[in-house]
Scaffold this motif. Structure first.
Motif, PDB file in Angstrom:
ATOM      1  N   PRO A   1       0.647  -1.235   0.093  1.00 57.21           N
ATOM      2  CA  PRO A   1       0.185   0.051   0.053  1.00 57.21           C
ATOM      3  C   PRO A   1       0.785   1.110  -0.046  1.00 57.21           C
ATOM      4  O   PRO A   1       0.521   2.344  -0.597  1.00 57.21           O
ATOM      5  CB  PRO A   1      -0.899   0.058   1.394  1.00 57.21           C
ATOM      6  CG  PRO A   1      -0.931  -1.570   1.673  1.00 57.21           C
ATOM      7  CD  PRO A   1       0.575  -2.003   1.026  1.00 57.21           C
ATOM      8  N   LYS A   2       2.284   1.162   0.589  1.00 56.71           N
ATOM      9  CA  LYS A   2       2.976   2.550   0.813  1.00 56.71           C
ATOM     10  C   LYS A   2       3.395   2.555  -0.614  1.00 56.71           C
ATOM     11  O   LYS A   2       3.685   3.878  -1.378  1.00 56.71           O
ATOM     12  CB  LYS A   2       4.111   2.315   1.443  1.00 56.71           C
ATOM     13  CG  LYS A   2       3.607   2.287   3.029  1.00 56.71           C
ATOM     14  CD  LYS A   2       4.914   2.663   3.979  1.00 56.71           C
ATOM     15  CE  LYS A   2       4.445   1.864   5.395  1.00 56.71           C
ATOM     16  NZ  LYS A   2       3.204   2.990   5.916  1.00 56.71           N
TER      17      LYS A   2
ATOM     18  N   GLY B   1       0.897   4.570  -2.667  1.00 58.89           N
ATOM     19  CA  GLY B   1       0.869   5.896  -2.370  1.00 58.89           C
ATOM     20  C   GLY B   1       1.864   6.607  -3.020  1.00 58.89           C
ATOM     21  O   GLY B   1       1.891   7.732  -3.672  1.00 58.89           O
TER      22      GLY B   1
ATOM     23  N   SER C   1       1.224   6.757  -6.705  1.00 59.23           N
ATOM     24  CA  SER C   1       0.284   7.912  -7.005  1.00 59.23           C
ATOM     25  C   SER C   1       0.758   9.323  -6.999  1.00 59.23           C
ATOM     26  O   SER C   1       0.538  10.031  -8.041  1.00 59.23           O
ATOM     27  CB  SER C   1      -1.059   7.652  -6.168  1.00 59.23           C
ATOM     28  OG  SER C   1      -1.579   6.543  -6.065  1.00 59.23           O
ATOM     29  N   ARG C   2       1.643   9.465  -6.041  1.00 55.14           N
ATOM     30  CA  ARG C   2       2.218  10.795  -5.899  1.00 55.14           C
ATOM     31  C   ARG C   2       3.203  10.977  -7.117  1.00 55.14           C
ATOM     32  O   ARG C   2       3.161  11.921  -7.822  1.00 55.14           O
ATOM     33  CB  ARG C   2       2.912  11.053  -4.523  1.00 55.14           C
ATOM     34  CG  ARG C   2       1.654  11.364  -3.537  1.00 55.14           C
ATOM     35  CD  ARG C   2       2.447  11.624  -2.039  1.00 55.14           C
ATOM     36  NE  ARG C   2       3.206  10.393  -1.575  1.00 55.14           N
ATOM     37  CZ  ARG C   2       2.511   9.884  -0.873  1.00 55.14           C
ATOM     38  NH1 ARG C   2       1.240   9.993  -0.631  1.00 55.14           N
ATOM     39  NH2 ARG C   2       2.962   8.767  -0.389  1.00 55.14           N
TER      40      ARG C   2
ATOM     41  N   ALA D   1       1.982  11.426 -10.663  1.00 56.55           N
ATOM     42  CA  ALA D   1       1.143  12.501 -11.075  1.00 56.55           C
ATOM     43  C   ALA D   1       0.121  12.103 -12.032  1.00 56.55           C
ATOM     44  O   ALA D   1      -0.132  12.827 -13.040  1.00 56.55           O
ATOM     45  CB  ALA D   1       2.154  13.502 -11.525  1.00 56.55           C
TER      46      ALA D   1
ATOM     47  N   SER E   1     -14.697  -6.231  -3.614  1.00 57.85           N
ATOM     48  CA  SER E   1     -13.867  -5.125  -3.000  1.00 57.85           C
ATOM     49  C   SER E   1     -13.546  -4.941  -1.512  1.00 57.85           C
ATOM     50  O   SER E   1     -14.468  -5.654  -0.647  1.00 57.85           O
ATOM     51  CB  SER E   1     -14.573  -3.627  -3.445  1.00 57.85           C
ATOM     52  OG  SER E   1     -14.640  -3.424  -4.660  1.00 57.85           O
TER      53      SER E   1
ATOM     54  N   ALA F   1     -11.365  -2.719   1.546  1.00 56.61           N
ATOM     55  CA  ALA F   1     -10.319  -1.296   1.864  1.00 56.61           C
ATOM     56  C   ALA F   1      -8.617  -2.067   1.671  1.00 56.61           C
ATOM     57  O   ALA F   1      -8.733  -3.413   2.076  1.00 56.61           O
ATOM     58  CB  ALA F   1     -10.527  -1.097   3.269  1.00 56.61           C
ATOM     59  N   LEU F   2      -7.975  -1.484   1.536  1.00 57.57           N
ATOM     60  CA  LEU F   2      -6.606  -1.928   1.112  1.00 57.57           C
ATOM     61  C   LEU F   2      -6.303  -2.354   2.363  1.00 57.57           C
ATOM     62  O   LEU F   2      -5.200  -3.251   2.511  1.00 57.57           O
ATOM     63  CB  LEU F   2      -5.806  -0.928   0.731  1.00 57.57           C
ATOM     64  CG  LEU F   2      -5.295  -0.735  -0.904  1.00 57.57           C
ATOM     65  CD1 LEU F   2      -6.733  -0.520  -1.615  1.00 57.57           C
ATOM     66  CD2 LEU F   2      -4.486   0.570  -1.199  1.00 57.57           C
ATOM     67  N   GLU F   3      -6.466  -1.850   3.616  1.00 59.24           N
ATOM     68  CA  GLU F   3      -5.998  -2.189   4.968  1.00 59.24           C
ATOM     69  C   GLU F   3      -6.472  -3.432   5.238  1.00 59.24           C
ATOM     70  O   GLU F   3      -5.956  -3.938   6.270  1.00 59.24           O
ATOM     71  CB  GLU F   3      -6.427  -1.070   5.874  1.00 59.24           C
ATOM     72  CG  GLU F   3      -5.894   0.442   5.674  1.00 59.24           C
ATOM     73  CD  GLU F   3      -6.309   1.114   4.466  1.00 59.24           C
ATOM     74  OE1 GLU F   3      -7.519   0.669   3.993  1.00 59.24           O
ATOM     75  OE2 GLU F   3      -5.892   2.174   4.144  1.00 59.24           O
TER      76      GLU F   3
ATOM     77  N   HIS G   1      -7.157  -5.711  -9.065  1.00 62.95           N
ATOM     78  CA  HIS G   1      -6.934  -4.450  -9.319  1.00 62.95           C
ATOM     79  C   HIS G   1      -7.030  -3.723  -7.902  1.00 62.95           C
ATOM     80  O   HIS G   1      -7.614  -3.116  -7.540  1.00 62.95           O
ATOM     81  CB  HIS G   1      -7.913  -3.757  -9.901  1.00 62.95           C
ATOM     82  CG  HIS G   1      -8.443  -4.757 -11.228  1.00 62.95           C
ATOM     83  ND1 HIS G   1      -7.641  -4.982 -12.163  1.00 62.95           N
ATOM     84  CD2 HIS G   1      -9.693  -5.321 -11.710  1.00 62.95           C
ATOM     85  CE1 HIS G   1      -8.399  -6.029 -13.146  1.00 62.95           C
ATOM     86  NE2 HIS G   1      -9.816  -5.858 -12.586  1.00 62.95           N
TER      87      HIS G   1
ATOM     88  N   ASP H   1      -7.888  -0.101  -7.210  1.00 65.40           N
ATOM     89  CA  ASP H   1      -9.312  -0.024  -7.145  1.00 65.40           C
ATOM     90  C   ASP H   1      -9.919  -0.689  -5.838  1.00 65.40           C
ATOM     91  O   ASP H   1     -11.007  -0.438  -5.590  1.00 65.40           O
ATOM     92  CB  ASP H   1     -10.160  -0.485  -8.381  1.00 65.40           C
ATOM     93  CG  ASP H   1      -9.538  -0.175  -9.532  1.00 65.40           C
ATOM     94  OD1 ASP H   1      -8.715   0.887  -9.837  1.00 65.40           O
ATOM     95  OD2 ASP H   1      -9.470  -0.910 -10.551  1.00 65.40           O
TER      96      ASP H   1
ATOM     97  N   ASN I   1     -10.149  -3.945  -5.376  1.00 63.05           N
ATOM     98  CA  ASN I   1     -10.810  -5.008  -5.940  1.00 63.05           C
ATOM     99  C   ASN I   1     -10.014  -6.281  -6.222  1.00 63.05           C
ATOM    100  O   ASN I   1      -8.840  -6.123  -6.802  1.00 63.05           O
ATOM    101  CB  ASN I   1     -11.438  -4.682  -7.659  1.00 63.05           C
ATOM    102  CG  ASN I   1     -12.094  -5.630  -8.462  1.00 63.05           C
ATOM    103  OD1 ASN I   1     -12.241  -5.475  -9.675  1.00 63.05           O
ATOM    104  ND2 ASN I   1     -12.379  -6.604  -7.755  1.00 63.05           N
TER     105      ASN I   1
ATOM    106  N   ASP J   1      -2.301   5.970   2.773  1.00 61.84           N
ATOM    107  CA  ASP J   1      -1.664   5.476   1.561  1.00 61.84           C
ATOM    108  C   ASP J   1      -2.808   5.020   0.538  1.00 61.84           C
ATOM    109  O   ASP J   1      -2.665   5.230  -0.717  1.00 61.84           O
ATOM    110  CB  ASP J   1      -0.834   3.987   1.650  1.00 61.84           C
ATOM    111  CG  ASP J   1       0.406   4.418   2.406  1.00 61.84           C
ATOM    112  OD1 ASP J   1       1.190   5.337   2.219  1.00 61.84           O
ATOM    113  OD2 ASP J   1       0.581   3.844   3.445  1.00 61.84           O
TER     114      ASP J   1
ATOM    115  N   PRO K   1      -3.210  13.031  -3.591  1.00 62.85           N
ATOM    116  CA  PRO K   1      -1.804  13.580  -3.249  1.00 62.85           C
ATOM    117  C   PRO K   1      -1.866  14.905  -3.357  1.00 62.85           C
ATOM    118  O   PRO K   1      -2.349  15.492  -4.426  1.00 62.85           O
ATOM    119  CB  PRO K   1      -1.018  12.692  -4.364  1.00 62.85           C
ATOM    120  CG  PRO K   1      -1.869  11.473  -4.723  1.00 62.85           C
ATOM    121  CD  PRO K   1      -3.170  11.795  -4.836  1.00 62.85           C
TER     122      PRO K   1
ATOM    123  N   PHE L   1       4.253  17.189  -9.476  1.00 65.14           N
ATOM    124  CA  PHE L   1       4.961  16.745  -8.333  1.00 65.14           C
ATOM    125  C   PHE L   1       6.436  16.974  -8.557  1.00 65.14           C
ATOM    126  O   PHE L   1       7.141  16.443  -7.958  1.00 65.14           O
ATOM    127  CB  PHE L   1       4.417  15.420  -8.182  1.00 65.14           C
ATOM    128  CG  PHE L   1       3.119  15.207  -7.668  1.00 65.14           C
ATOM    129  CD1 PHE L   1       2.686  15.024  -6.373  1.00 65.14           C
ATOM    130  CD2 PHE L   1       2.069  14.979  -8.627  1.00 65.14           C
ATOM    131  CE1 PHE L   1       1.501  15.425  -5.794  1.00 65.14           C
ATOM    132  CE2 PHE L   1       0.715  15.009  -8.097  1.00 65.14           C
ATOM    133  CZ  PHE L   1       0.247  14.956  -6.859  1.00 65.14           C
TER     134      PHE L   1
END
Lengths: 462, 462
Positions: free
Chosen positions: A229-230, A233, A236-237, A240, A341, A343-345, A373, A376, A378, B98, B210, B282
């Motif tokens: 998950p990190k 993140g 994603s940043r 861009a 589906s 939560a990623l957590e 995915h 998403d 999923n 994340d 982000p 970014f």
């Protein structure tokens, strides 16, 4: 006789009788013969309206069908039902290239629209394996997902305007080509994803997106779930908005597909988790440098192996590891497959608890594959059943674990008939009652795809 | 007495009587006194449910309010109505950094949530001038737009999960933190943008994005409209998803705000069209180089003047030209202001026909300003009326021109009471009847914000 009355609307050549359709399979996934009173093929919204007005007046059930590629028995009919196909309504309008939209009839096949858009260096924000058969109307009715959801959203997010015919023949035309519209309730949202139970989608205005010209793809391997998950993140940043796929694959499926004699393993085998990620951009050199830098950072942040595709052929080879189901089909003679589906957590514990439950409650199973995915939320789950009659046990295992995590029993495939009896694992009785109330007011005779998603209140079991 | 019964639910200190609320203005825009029987402030979803169950049983009208910043008289009440404020329900949950989501109560003020997210280098995909007062519940009920729609979509697109209390007190809880969910009808879509007429939003799970770290801003001037949609297409492609604003401004507003003694003109005055565009990314250096290259290309493709902000101060100065309404308010003593959507292809003719109609039908007017979020298809129009009683003429001019182009009479502000009688310019009678039918099944006593958006079928005029 209703077929004669339908023929009066669309012409005799466009009404098929029982004998003409029973040679067709129900859908792409079932070889059973289509059962229905007949099939009608209107050529216009006005004809759809006349057909529904007639069927509404007679209490005649209508089952809409698109490309019949849905996975949830969503177009299954009874012998006294009429099938409605919009295959003759497949026009694609002129593309507005700078503002990025197109008006299209519901019977148009996705791939034709994709090709049309590609001619203008544009892309439909929707792609999936069934692209060569699936129609726009069906894809919207199912709120289809697919391989581009992370970047562009589900089918729902592609729709700017919609035309729908209600059960009584009323036409709701709102074919608007702009993103912002706060003129009362956003009625189109109700029909998207309603699986043909609330109205017949006849036309849509869809967004089109600039077609990227560069692509970067990487495979990574992990000893632990935590860094994944990190990484999502970070990408994603760092990317861009150009990150387009982030797929996670649990060990068994990766190892199976990369066994000796099968596909070449781009990263070490035998590790618990794999990630396949991809970015698509518009500046090949800068995109590639940025992507490489981020993958190097990912190695420092916990990946134990990584590979970046160096050619289109290598990229295709990476994706085959995720998308090749031949080995799975050979291994799992009977399969329970799921589309959920979370939560990623919650994904790590779901995978762990699922493996334990399958071992305990399905002795003699032939394996468990988890991948999906992740970007998403999923996951797809495939369980090799010891025998066909064990499918309900597999369903209970998966849906109970999903329900305990407030997950969705369907992320993208929908409910149809296949998952109807499990809907309560994701939706409360109050929610299902609200759905039924909306259905009852928009389709008071319960003629549109009745019994799909939920049993209609007060109706006979279907 | 209903106030006593409400006090039994929320505690006496949280029910305000007529005298305590008539000292408050109706909303941010009106200094008229609030008229209502009372105001009730629940502290939990359970209390909201109990309040509505009581009001449903009594046929008591309830007017929900958030930060009272809406522009369409959306929270106006009658003397026998009860106001419902969720100001005590303002908790913000822990941020899932994340995967990018947060659960929040409906009474939370947007800016507090924005600050909260910024602490994790994340951003709410929603921003507008009223951020310091507007609440999440109100923003979702209105499907608010604002200055980030082009990049992140409207308020609707920020919602992953929602909890709503129906008119009879039924709680629909679906607080899911993932993007894909095809478990039956997507009920949340119905409540988002329904202006408090279908249910009370109590909690939401919102996406977080982000937080970009670089920003580039340019002002451009054009002799003709034609190159502007092309520039939008070029920037959409070239900036690969980092384009965040594309505002167009017609001459008169630009020239007014850049008159001698007002704001400094970054590009030549007196030209027909101006564009203010911005990208947020970014990678500060690469982003700046790319942006500059595209603006140089824009000059070659038809812009006659262009300037790129070289500092944060200059960027702020660029935006003030678009967002400063002091000169307009001084010039227009009486104003008709509008918020419409149009296809990009129709904007030029709309501006031209509008100028002609205003000159012809509103002699003695003090000016016409057109500008807006062109990237979203959204234009704002302000007309300096010769006198207050001419407002209906201005409305007819604008809405007829919008209707002729299949535009939306409200892009982002909503309908409320202000635009209710014009709704037919954008929505057909069949669509409005469908809205009323949905309202009647979800709120059979017509107690939730009745008369907003449309007159309820069979109800007394409000």
């Amino acid at each position: 006789m209703i077929l004669d009355d339908l023929a009066a609307i669309v012409g005799a050549g466009h009404v098929l009788g029982r004998e003409q359709i029973e040679t067709r399979a129900i859908d792409f996934w079932s070889s059973d013969a289509t059962r229905a009173l007949g099939l009608v093929r209107p050529a216009s919204t006005a004809e759809v309206s006349a057909i529904l007005a007639l069927c509404h007046a007679r209490g005649q059930v209508v089952i809409p069908e698109g490309g019949r590629t849905n996975l949830v028995r969503g177009t299954e009919a009874e012998p006294d039902h009429i099938l409605l196909s919009l295959e003759r309504m497949s026009r694609i309008g002129e593309i507005a290239a700078d503002s990025g939209w197109v008006e299209v009839e519901a019977g148009a096949v996705l791939q034709r629209l994709q090709d049309h858009a590609a001619g203008q260096e544009l892309r439909v924000g929707l792609d999936l394996g069934a692209r060569g058969s699936a129609t726009i109307g069906g894809l919207l009715a199912m709120n289809a997902g697919g391989v581009q959801v992370m970047r562009y959203g589900s089918a729902r997010a592609q729709v700017l305007g919609l035309e729908v015919v209600l059960a009584d023949g009323t036409v709701l035309e709102h074919l608007t080509p702009y993103a912002k519209d706060n003129t009362g309730y956003d009625l189109k949202q109700l029909f998207i994803g309603s699986e043909g139970t609330l109205g017949i989608i006849t036309r849509a205005v869809l967004r089109l997106h600039p077609q990227p010209i560069s692509v970067q793809t990487a495979f990574l391997a992990f000893e632990e779930f935590g860094p994944i998950p990190k990484l999502l993140g970070t990408l994603s940043r760092g990317l861009a908005g150009t990150l387009s796929s982030f797929e996670v694959i649990w060990r068994d499926f990766y190892d199976l597909n990369t066994e000796e004699g099968r596909l070449r393993a781009p990263v070490r085998r035998g590790l618990p988790y794999y990630v396949l990620c991809e970015a698509e951009g518009f500046e090949p050199e800068a995109d590639a440098a940025r992507f490489e830098r981020l993958i190097v950072e990912a190695m420092e942040a916990g990946a134990v192996d990584a590979a970046i595709a160096q050619s289109v052929a290598q990229r295709d080879a990476f994706w085959r590891i995720r998308e090749d189901f031949e080995a799975e089909m050979a291994l799992f003679s009977e399969m329970g497959d799921f589309d959920v589906s979370l939560a990623l957590e919650d994904m790590e514990s779901f995978g762990r608890d699922l493996a334990r439950a399958v071992d305990e409650q399905l002795p003699g199973h032939s394996g468990l594959h988890v991948f999906g995915h992740m970007g998403d939320g999923n996951l797809h789950v495939a369980i090799g059943l010891p025998s066909k009659d064990k499918k309900p046990i597999a369903e209970r295992i998966v849906y109970d674990l999903v329900a305990a995590r407030r997950g969705a029993i369907s992320a993208e495939h929908g409910i149809g008939l296949s998952k109807r009896d499990w809907l309560g694992r994701s939706r409360s009785q109050a929610e299902i009652a609200a759905m039924a109330a909306i259905k009852s007011v928009l389709d008071p005779q319960n003629i549109l795809n009745p019994g799909k998603i939920f049993r209609a209140a007060g109706s006979a079991p279907v």
